[in-house]
Design a protein around this motif. Structure first.
Motif, PDB file in Angstrom:
ATOM      1  N   LEU A   5       0.835  -1.278  -0.086  1.00 51.58           N
ATOM      2  CA  LEU A   5       0.066  -0.048  -0.069  1.00 51.58           C
ATOM      3  C   LEU A   5       0.916   1.369   0.046  1.00 51.58           C
ATOM      4  CD1 LEU A   5      -3.034   0.543   0.092  1.00 51.58           C
ATOM      5  CD2 LEU A   5      -2.908   0.665   2.439  1.00 51.58           C
ATOM      6  N   LYS A   6       2.045   1.391   0.884  1.00 49.91           N
ATOM      7  CA  LYS A   6       2.687   2.612   0.779  1.00 49.91           C
ATOM      8  C   LYS A   6       3.635   2.725  -0.588  1.00 49.91           C
ATOM      9  CE  LYS A   6       5.955   4.658   4.043  1.00 49.91           C
ATOM     10  NZ  LYS A   6       6.676   4.833   5.286  1.00 49.91           N
ATOM     11  N   TYR A  22     -10.522   8.650  -0.033  1.00 49.21           N
ATOM     12  CA  TYR A  22     -11.025   7.753  -0.963  1.00 49.21           C
ATOM     13  C   TYR A  22     -11.667   6.562  -0.617  1.00 49.21           C
ATOM     14  CZ  TYR A  22      -8.589  10.771  -4.521  1.00 49.21           C
ATOM     15  OH  TYR A  22      -8.259  11.611  -5.335  1.00 49.21           O
ATOM     16  N   ILE A  23     -11.044   5.812   0.082  1.00 52.45           N
ATOM     17  CA  ILE A  23     -11.575   4.522   0.865  1.00 52.45           C
ATOM     18  C   ILE A  23     -12.793   4.731   1.745  1.00 52.45           C
ATOM     19  CG2 ILE A  23     -10.627   2.270   1.629  1.00 52.45           C
ATOM     20  CD1 ILE A  23      -9.415   2.908  -0.875  1.00 52.45           C
ATOM     21  N   GLY A  24     -12.846   5.545   2.339  1.00 52.74           N
ATOM     22  CA  GLY A  24     -13.682   5.999   3.389  1.00 52.74           C
ATOM     23  C   GLY A  24     -13.432   5.507   4.822  1.00 52.74           C
ATOM     24  N   VAL A  25     -12.236   5.458   5.045  1.00 51.47           N
ATOM     25  CA  VAL A  25     -11.503   5.351   6.518  1.00 51.47           C
ATOM     26  C   VAL A  25     -11.072   6.315   7.008  1.00 51.47           C
ATOM     27  CG1 VAL A  25     -11.821   2.706   6.003  1.00 51.47           C
ATOM     28  CG2 VAL A  25      -9.728   4.077   5.622  1.00 51.47           C
ATOM     29  N   SER A  26     -10.355   6.260   8.228  1.00 53.81           N
ATOM     30  CA  SER A  26      -9.512   7.527   8.972  1.00 53.81           C
ATOM     31  C   SER A  26      -8.030   7.314   8.323  1.00 53.81           C
ATOM     32  CB  SER A  26      -9.618   7.478  10.391  1.00 53.81           C
ATOM     33  OG  SER A  26      -9.310   6.057  10.877  1.00 53.81           O
ATOM     34  N   ARG A  27      -7.382   8.135   8.633  1.00 57.98           N
ATOM     35  CA  ARG A  27      -6.040   8.376   8.204  1.00 57.98           C
ATOM     36  C   ARG A  27      -5.041   7.437   8.872  1.00 57.98           C
ATOM     37  NH1 ARG A  27      -1.391   9.620   9.651  1.00 57.98           N
ATOM     38  NH2 ARG A  27      -2.017  10.325  11.509  1.00 57.98           N
ATOM     39  N   ILE A  33      -2.584   0.062   8.428  1.00 61.35           N
ATOM     40  CA  ILE A  33      -2.553  -1.008   7.399  1.00 61.35           C
ATOM     41  C   ILE A  33      -1.400  -1.129   6.748  1.00 61.35           C
ATOM     42  CG2 ILE A  33      -3.385  -1.489   5.045  1.00 61.35           C
ATOM     43  CD1 ILE A  33      -6.142  -0.569   6.031  1.00 61.35           C
ATOM     44  N   GLU A  34      -0.716   0.282   6.492  1.00 62.53           N
ATOM     45  CA  GLU A  34       0.865   0.309   5.630  1.00 62.53           C
ATOM     46  C   GLU A  34       1.648  -0.497   6.837  1.00 62.53           C
ATOM     47  OE1 GLU A  34       0.341   4.245   3.124  1.00 62.53           O
ATOM     48  OE2 GLU A  34       1.648   4.385   4.963  1.00 62.53           O
ATOM     49  N   LYS A  35       1.700  -0.063   7.884  1.00 67.38           N
ATOM     50  CA  LYS A  35       2.491  -0.579   9.070  1.00 67.38           C
ATOM     51  C   LYS A  35       2.467  -2.236   9.271  1.00 67.38           C
ATOM     52  CE  LYS A  35       4.007   3.505  11.272  1.00 67.38           C
ATOM     53  NZ  LYS A  35       4.069   4.484  12.644  1.00 67.38           N
ATOM     54  N   PHE A  60      -2.101  -7.140  -1.331  1.00 71.88           N
ATOM     55  CA  PHE A  60      -1.833  -7.920  -0.005  1.00 71.88           C
ATOM     56  C   PHE A  60      -1.625  -9.417  -0.017  1.00 71.88           C
ATOM     57  CE2 PHE A  60      -5.245  -4.781   0.361  1.00 71.88           C
ATOM     58  CZ  PHE A  60      -4.840  -4.100   1.117  1.00 71.88           C
ATOM     59  N   GLN A  61      -0.353  -9.746   0.422  1.00 75.33           N
ATOM     60  CA  GLN A  61       0.245 -11.015   0.544  1.00 75.33           C
ATOM     61  C   GLN A  61      -0.133 -11.696   1.600  1.00 75.33           C
ATOM     62  OE1 GLN A  61       2.595  -8.549  -0.756  1.00 75.33           O
ATOM     63  NE2 GLN A  61       1.515  -8.648  -2.494  1.00 75.33           N
ATOM     64  N   PHE A  62      -0.830 -12.759   1.742  1.00 72.34           N
ATOM     65  CA  PHE A  62      -1.193 -13.443   3.042  1.00 72.34           C
ATOM     66  C   PHE A  62       0.065 -14.360   3.487  1.00 72.34           C
ATOM     67  CE2 PHE A  62      -2.632 -17.117   5.411  1.00 72.34           C
ATOM     68  CZ  PHE A  62      -3.321 -16.706   6.274  1.00 72.34           C
ATOM     69  N   GLU A  63       0.342 -14.156   4.766  1.00 71.28           N
ATOM     70  CA  GLU A  63       1.469 -15.191   5.148  1.00 71.28           C
ATOM     71  C   GLU A  63       1.067 -15.593   6.401  1.00 71.28           C
ATOM     72  OE1 GLU A  63       4.422 -11.358   6.788  1.00 71.28           O
ATOM     73  OE2 GLU A  63       4.989 -12.670   5.107  1.00 71.28           O
ATOM     74  N   GLU A  64       1.041 -17.077   6.606  1.00 72.11           N
ATOM     75  CA  GLU A  64       1.052 -17.641   7.954  1.00 72.11           C
ATOM     76  C   GLU A  64       1.909 -16.965   8.922  1.00 72.11           C
ATOM     77  OE1 GLU A  64      -1.221 -19.806   8.601  1.00 72.11           O
ATOM     78  OE2 GLU A  64      -2.004 -20.516   6.739  1.00 72.11           O
ATOM     79  N   ASN A  65       1.489 -17.114  10.259  1.00 71.41           N
ATOM     80  CA  ASN A  65       2.221 -16.565  11.577  1.00 71.41           C
ATOM     81  C   ASN A  65       2.964 -17.763  11.730  1.00 71.41           C
ATOM     82  OD1 ASN A  65       1.474 -13.943  11.453  1.00 71.41           O
ATOM     83  ND2 ASN A  65      -0.500 -14.432  12.775  1.00 71.41           N
TER      84      ASN A  65
END
Lengths: 65, 130
Positions: A5-6, A22-27, A33-35, A60-65
């Motif tokens: 995203l960044k 644009y997305i309709g969320v807060s800064r 999300i970026e972090k 977005f890339q999913f990764e198992e913890n």
């Protein structure tokens, strides 16, 4: 979950504030999300992918913890 | 989103302050303003109760307008505050019942504790995600 995203935001010259608007969320949400501190909901992920004209997997890339 | 947020926050603040004001009137009015007139006291309590309900509705509207991260932060804070309120409240009451404290356990102390706990937990949770 990792994301580009960044990078995408920088490539498109958007500020976090612009993207949040644009997305309709807060800064704060865009920042979290970026972090990688917060995983967005599916509707938010779809809105982001629509804005950048990319698939969700390209952002977005999913990764198992 | 910001405009809607500001509007909801203003409404919530207005209902909260008017609830506090009507609570003060209902508490002190019978003694200091209308000399224990029963009808006026019932009216003051009814107005305060109705105001409280409207404050809750305004809070719900504000909450529903939050985005997903903010809702998560508030939900976690509310869960912790609720747990603390039950545990601390009952322990406080138990201390009173068993005479381990010399004064009466006042509900106002618990309300103040809930407010403080929610404020602190919300601040800590908000910092966690910033």
């Amino acid at each position: 979950m990792k994301n580009r995203l960044k990078v995408l935001r920088a490539e498109n010259n958007y500020t976090q504030e612009d993207l949040a608007e644009y997305i309709g969320v807060s800064r704060q949400t865009i920042n979290a999300i970026e972090k990688g501190k917060f995983d967005p909901s599916l509707p938010t992920a779809f809105r982001i992918s629509k804005l950048f004209k990319l698939s969700i997997e390209d952002i977005f890339q999913f990764e198992e913890n | 989103m910001k405009k809607e947020r500001r509007k909801n926050l203003t409404q919530l603040a207005a209902w909260t302050w008017s609830w506090v004001a009507t609570l003060a009137i209902a508490t002190f009015g019978p003694k200091f303003i209308w000399d224990d007139h029963i009808l006026l006291t019932v009216l003051a309590v009814t107005v305060n109760f109705t105001n409280g309900i409207l404050m809750i509705i305004a809070n719900r509207k504000f909450f529903n307008n939050l985005d997903e991260l903010e809702r998560k932060i508030h939900l976690e804070s509310l869960a912790l505050t609720l747990g603390l309120a039950v545990v601390v409240g009952l322990t406080y009451s138990l201390l009173d019942v068993t005479d381990l404290i010399t004064f009466d356990a006042e509900i106002s102390n618990l309300v103040m504790f809930i407010g403080l706990a929610y404020g602190i937990i919300l601040t800590v949770n908000t910092r966690r995600y910033s």
